[in-house]
Structure formats: structure tokens, C-alpha cells
Write a protein that holds these residues in place. Structure first.
Motif, PDB file in Angstrom:
ATOM      1  N   ASP A   1       0.798  -1.226   0.000  1.00  0.00           N
ATOM      2  CA  ASP A   1       0.000   0.000   0.000  1.00  0.00           C
ATOM      3  C   ASP A   1       0.832   1.277   0.000  1.00  0.00           C
ATOM      4  O   ASP A   1       0.377   2.302  -0.480  1.00  0.00           O
ATOM      5  N   ASP A   2       1.988   1.226   0.578  1.00  0.00           N
ATOM      6  CA  ASP A   2       2.707   2.477   0.844  1.00  0.00           C
ATOM      7  C   ASP A   2       4.071   2.590   0.176  1.00  0.00           C
ATOM      8  O   ASP A   2       4.642   3.667   0.133  1.00  0.00           O
ATOM      9  N   MET A   3       4.623   1.488  -0.281  1.00  0.00           N
ATOM     10  CA  MET A   3       5.992   1.540  -0.790  1.00  0.00           C
ATOM     11  C   MET A   3       5.980   1.743  -2.295  1.00  0.00           C
ATOM     12  O   MET A   3       5.214   1.087  -3.005  1.00  0.00           O
ATOM     13  N   ARG A   4       6.802   2.685  -2.757  1.00  0.00           N
ATOM     14  CA  ARG A   4       6.864   2.987  -4.181  1.00  0.00           C
ATOM     15  C   ARG A   4       8.319   3.111  -4.614  1.00  0.00           C
ATOM     16  O   ARG A   4       9.174   3.447  -3.796  1.00  0.00           O
ATOM     17  N   PRO A   5       8.579   2.886  -5.898  1.00  0.00           N
ATOM     18  CA  PRO A   5       9.945   3.102  -6.386  1.00  0.00           C
ATOM     19  C   PRO A   5      10.409   4.510  -6.044  1.00  0.00           C
ATOM     20  O   PRO A   5       9.629   5.460  -6.160  1.00  0.00           O
ATOM     21  N   GLY A   6      11.653   4.606  -5.619  1.00  0.00           N
ATOM     22  CA  GLY A   6      12.187   5.891  -5.189  1.00  0.00           C
ATOM     23  C   GLY A   6      12.200   6.044  -3.687  1.00  0.00           C
ATOM     24  O   GLY A   6      12.927   6.892  -3.155  1.00  0.00           O
ATOM     25  N   ASP A   7      11.390   5.232  -2.986  1.00  0.00           N
ATOM     26  CA  ASP A   7      11.452   5.261  -1.524  1.00  0.00           C
ATOM     27  C   ASP A   7      12.835   4.799  -1.068  1.00  0.00           C
ATOM     28  O   ASP A   7      13.485   4.002  -1.732  1.00  0.00           O
ATOM     29  N   ARG A   8      13.235   5.312   0.100  1.00  0.00           N
ATOM     30  CA  ARG A   8      14.556   4.980   0.641  1.00  0.00           C
ATOM     31  C   ARG A   8      14.404   4.172   1.922  1.00  0.00           C
ATOM     32  O   ARG A   8      13.376   4.247   2.587  1.00  0.00           O
ATOM     33  N   GLY A   9      15.443   3.450   2.250  1.00  0.00           N
ATOM     34  CA  GLY A   9      15.377   2.687   3.493  1.00  0.00           C
ATOM     35  C   GLY A   9      16.731   2.502   4.142  1.00  0.00           C
ATOM     36  O   GLY A   9      17.769   2.574   3.475  1.00  0.00           O
ATOM     37  N   PHE A  10      16.681   2.295   5.447  1.00  0.00           N
ATOM     38  CA  PHE A  10      17.875   1.828   6.148  1.00  0.00           C
ATOM     39  C   PHE A  10      17.906   0.307   6.064  1.00  0.00           C
ATOM     40  O   PHE A  10      16.854  -0.347   6.109  1.00  0.00           O
ATOM     41  N   TYR A  11      19.093  -0.240   5.990  1.00  0.00           N
ATOM     42  CA  TYR A  11      19.275  -1.694   6.059  1.00  0.00           C
ATOM     43  C   TYR A  11      19.740  -2.005   7.465  1.00  0.00           C
ATOM     44  O   TYR A  11      20.710  -1.434   7.948  1.00  0.00           O
ATOM     45  N   PHE A  12      19.034  -2.900   8.130  1.00  0.00           N
ATOM     46  CA  PHE A  12      19.276  -3.166   9.544  1.00  0.00           C
ATOM     47  C   PHE A  12      19.596  -4.641   9.759  1.00  0.00           C
ATOM     48  O   PHE A  12      18.841  -5.509   9.330  1.00  0.00           O
ATOM     49  N   HIS A  13      20.721  -4.909  10.406  1.00  0.00           N
ATOM     50  CA  HIS A  13      21.082  -6.294  10.741  1.00  0.00           C
ATOM     51  C   HIS A  13      20.500  -6.671  12.101  1.00  0.00           C
ATOM     52  O   HIS A  13      20.736  -5.980  13.088  1.00  0.00           O
ATOM     53  N   SER A  14      19.762  -7.777  12.136  1.00  0.00           N
ATOM     54  CA  SER A  14      19.218  -8.247  13.411  1.00  0.00           C
ATOM     55  C   SER A  14      19.686  -9.669  13.701  1.00  0.00           C
ATOM     56  O   SER A  14      20.229 -10.342  12.818  1.00  0.00           O
ATOM     57  N   SER A  15      19.452 -10.098  14.936  1.00  0.00           N
ATOM     58  CA  SER A  15      19.838 -11.454  15.357  1.00  0.00           C
ATOM     59  C   SER A  15      21.291 -11.749  15.023  1.00  0.00           C
ATOM     60  O   SER A  15      21.612 -12.738  14.360  1.00  0.00           O
ATOM     61  N   CYS A  16      22.165 -10.859  15.496  1.00  0.00           N
ATOM     62  CA  CYS A  16      23.587 -11.027  15.199  1.00  0.00           C
ATOM     63  C   CYS A  16      24.386 -10.342  16.300  1.00  0.00           C
ATOM     64  O   CYS A  16      23.820  -9.774  17.221  1.00  0.00           O
ATOM     65  N   ALA A  17      25.698 -10.403  16.177  1.00  0.00           N
ATOM     66  CA  ALA A  17      26.561  -9.872  17.233  1.00  0.00           C
ATOM     67  C   ALA A  17      26.379  -8.369  17.427  1.00  0.00           C
ATOM     68  O   ALA A  17      26.390  -7.872  18.546  1.00  0.00           O
ATOM     69  N   GLU A  18      26.228  -7.659  16.311  1.00  0.00           N
ATOM     70  CA  GLU A  18      26.105  -6.200  16.368  1.00  0.00           C
ATOM     71  C   GLU A  18      24.849  -5.739  15.650  1.00  0.00           C
ATOM     72  O   GLU A  18      24.932  -5.255  14.518  1.00  0.00           O
TER      73      GLU A  18
END
Length: 152
Positions: A40-57
Motif C-alpha cells: 500500500d505504501d511503498m513505491r519506487p524511489g522510496d529509501r530505506g535503512f538496512y538493519f542487521h538483526s539477530s547477530c553480534a552487532e
DNA sequence: GCCAACGTTGGC
DNA sequence: GCCAACGTTGGC
């Protein structure tokens, strides 16, 4: 242009994997709220952070850009996939995915650092019990983190 | 490995 | 439609 946070376990698919592939199909989302964000809300051109989870850091490690609108996630029909869904019909797909493009690595901005900023207090990924793999990021949160990274 | 939090399932 | 049981997530 909206802004987002994409969570991924680096043992499954890390920012370096994305840097290598350049573009990837964000398949495997099996949560209705996260699916609805994409649909519903995501469109080409939207930006995002990439987040690592379930890991040491755990933390923010890079940027992505949405390059293709949500479409039927092929893994729901693949019996050999861990994301196979017997209840999904081709005529009425239950799960969707967007395509995202690598848009740069950052230093690791860990949870403790994120939590230390008042402007990020309400950030969804920092809330206890949060399990959504895709969450919206407000303009204020986005700007705050850009400043932390020296990009503003 | 522990445990809190949450979504989903299924019996009633 | 309620709600207990269960499975999964994810930080620590």
C-alpha cells in the motif's frame, strides 16, 4: 518519497550480499502488516535503512532504494522454499515483495547509540517486542540518523 | 541459551 | 468470536 527500515539477519542475507547482488527481490515476508506496508505504501524511489538483526552487532548498516513496486512473491508457490505457503493460490497471491537496490554501506549504528537519541525514542524498531521486518521511518527519525552519519 | 513479546492457530 | 496454546523473533 517515504522512508523505511528493512530488517534482515546477516546470516541469511547481509548488506554485503546486497552490495554484491546490487538488486534483490525482498521475498519471504510472511507478516500481514509488513506485507501491507509494501503493497500500500511503498513505491519506487522510496529509501530505506538496512538493519542487521539477530547477530553480534544489531544495527543500521546501510541504505537501500525501492526500485520495483510490490508483486507476487514467487517463494510462496515454491514447495521447496522455506517460505512455501500451501494456502496461497496463484490466482490470489497472499504474499508480495518489492525489489530493492543497494544504496551504500554505513558504519554500524547500533541499538544503544540509536536509543541514546531523544529524537529516536519512538522509532518502531527500538520498541520492546518489536518483530516487524519492515517498519516506516518518520522524516524526523530519518534526518536524525543522517546527522549521526554525517550526511546532513 | 534464556525469556519476553507477539502473531497465528484451532477448539469450543 | 473468545482465548489458550504454540511457534517464532530477537535482544541480551
Amino acid at each position: 518519497m517515504k522512508t523505511w527500515l528493512f530488517k534482515s539477519e546477516p546470516s541469511q542475507y547481509s548488506i554485503d550480499d546486497l552490495a554484491r547482488d546490487e538488486v534483490t527481490a525482498w521475498t519471504g515476508v510472511r507478516n500481514y502488516q509488513a506485507r501491507n506496508f509494501m503493497r500500500d505504501d511503498m513505491r519506487p524511489g522510496d529509501r530505506g535503512f538496512y538493519f542487521h538483526s539477530s547477530c553480534a552487532e544489531p544495527g543500521i548498516v546501510g541504505f537501500v532504494e525501492v526500485v520495483k513496486r510490490a508483486y507476487a512473491d514467487p517463494t510462496q508457490f515454491d514447495r521447496k522454499s522455506r517460505y512455501y505457503d500451501a494456502g496461497a493460490a496463484r490466482a490470489a497471491p497472499r504474499w508480495l515483495n518489492v525489489d530493492v537496490k543497494f544504496a551504500g554501506k554505513t558504519r554500524v549504528v547500533g541499538l544503544a547509540e540509536l536509543r541514546s537519541h531523544k529524537a529516536l525514542k519512538a522509532m518502531q524498531v527500538l520498541q520492546r517486542g518489536n518483530r516487524l521486518s519492515i517498519t516506516p521511518v518518520t522524516p524526523a527519525e530519518w534526518a536524525c540518523i543522517q546527522r549521526l552519519l554525517g550526511n546532513a
